[in-house]
Design an enzyme around this catalytic site. Structure first.
Site, PDB file in Angstrom:
ATOM      1  CB  ALA A  61      -1.588   2.253 -23.035  1.00 22.43           C
ATOM      2  N   GLY A 106      -1.883   4.786 -18.046  1.00 18.88           N
ATOM      3  CA  GLY A 106      -3.296   4.478 -17.893  1.00 18.88           C
ATOM      4  C   GLY A 106      -3.620   3.826 -16.574  1.00 18.88           C
ATOM      5  CD  GLU A 109      -4.244   8.702 -18.064  1.00 19.15           C
ATOM      6  OE1 GLU A 109      -4.592   9.754 -18.622  1.00 19.15           O
ATOM      7  OE2 GLU A 109      -3.834   7.693 -18.701  1.00 19.15           O
ATOM      8  CD  GLU A 129       0.701   8.883 -19.775  1.00 23.11           C
ATOM      9  OE1 GLU A 129      -0.313   8.261 -19.413  1.00 23.11           O
ATOM     10  OE2 GLU A 129       1.414   9.534 -18.972  1.00 23.11           O
TER      11      GLU A 129
END
Length: 255
Positions: A61, A106, A109, A129
């Site tokens: 992110a 992300g 992911e 994270e």
């Protein structure tokens, strides 16, 4: 644009293009959702490659953007974040991730949303994270655990550590490791081969597998049964069986 959809020979490449690290800011997330839904709708897209370029898949992110968000802002944004990734996961066509460089947070992911993952020898994947005082928020706790099992997923999520491609292969986080210069070509070849297959049967197979993983066995079997019987009404089924009888296995052409 931070994400582009390029279509050739039945394969749609969803290309992240936000140098230098393809950080997944809000605009990129929204664009990803928009193009995933376009790839779903388009008949000329029969398989999809997720790609971030030769140097990096996606390093996660946009932390500077996230740092400026308070609790209220993230409550309003979190669902849209998940929805953008879910739109990729729900593309009803074969999807392969071509992973180069970093696929972190992300980025990891997003790779998890694919049906198959081909990684470069030098790729590094992870869910860091926890090092920010957070947990994965774009589906990582669900998709990672489903893919590699809860214990391995917890190890990666609890520690936030990165894994190299060879360990990722051992864990089942990626499915193939190849030289960096071959990642996109091999991913495209995987997608192109399936783009020549029976589109509705591939869609049925994907939905049956994914639904079966998310529900009880009886519901999963019901979905499988419904699709299996329904495919007997398709032209592809007639063509496939006729070719098998007349020419032998594996020679049917579905386009």
């Amino acid at each position: 644009m931070t994400v582009n959809l390029e279509v050739a020979e039945g394969v749609g490449t969803l290309r992240l293009d936000r140098p230098p690290m393809n950080a997944l800011d809000v605009a990129t997330q929204d664009r990803l959702k928009e193009l995933a839904e376009e790839a779903t709708r388009r008949d000329d897209v029969r398989a999809v490659v997720l790609y971030g370029g030769e140097k990096v898949f996606a390093a996660g992110a946009d932390i500077k953007e996230m740092q400026a968000m308070d609790h209220t802002a993230m409550v309003l944004r979190a669902r849209a974040l998940q929805d953008s990734f879910t739109a990729v996961a729900r593309i009803p066509k074969p999807v392969v991730a071509a992973v180069t460089g970093y696929a972190l947070g992300g980025g990891c992911e997003l790779a998890l949303c694919a049906d198959y993952r081909i990684a470069a020898e030098g790729a590094k994947l992870g869910q860091p994270e926890i090092l920010l005082g957070l947990i994965p928020g774009a589906g990582g706790t669900r998709r990672l655990a489903r893919l590699v099992g809860p214990s391995r997923a917890k190890d990666l999520i609890f520690t936030g550590r990165m894994v190299k491609a060879d360990e990722a292969l051992t864990l089942g986080l990626v499915d193939r490791v190849v030289p960096a210069g071959e990642v996109y070509a091999q991913a495209h070849a995987w997608a192109a081969k399936l783009a020549q297959g029976p589109a509705l049967a591939l869609r049925a197979a994907k939905e049956a597998v994914d639904t079966g993983l998310e529900t009880d066995i009886e519901t999963g079997l019901a979905v499988e049964r419904t699709w299996f019987a329904g495919l007997f009404a398709t032209e592809d089924r007639e063509r496939g069986m006729r070719s098998f009888v007349e020419e032998g296995p594996g020679k049917a052409k579905f386009l």
